[in-house]
Design a protein around this motif. Sequence first.
Motif: not given
Length: 108
Positions: A48-54, A56-60, A66-69, A88-91
């Motif tokens: 799924s597309s996701m925002c940075v907060n999601d 970050s939380a889901l992947l630890g 995360l932003s750098h990658q 922003s939603f990334y996909y």
Amino acid sequence: MEIILDKRKQELVKSYVPCEQSLKDLALFFSLLSDSTRLKILSALSISSMCVNDLSALLGLNQTTLSHQLSRLRAAKIVDYRKQGKISFYYISSASIAEILLSASKEI
């Protein structure tokens, strides 16, 4: 040096091997996939597309990492984003990239 391979196969090889720029682009693409953090991000985004907060939380992952990658993946046009208000939603930018990941994971 004399080539033993028949002419038809020689032409097939010549037509199949990408040009130098394409080879450089492929090398960059695969080098970006050689990092476990980026693969983790892409695996999540393949669902799924996701925002940075999601993400970050889901992947630890911390948001700076995360932003750098994500920035590196965006520069290579592997991921993209769309704005929804301030978020922003990334996909994954292409279905073929998701297919490459799925295919590779089946082989392991």
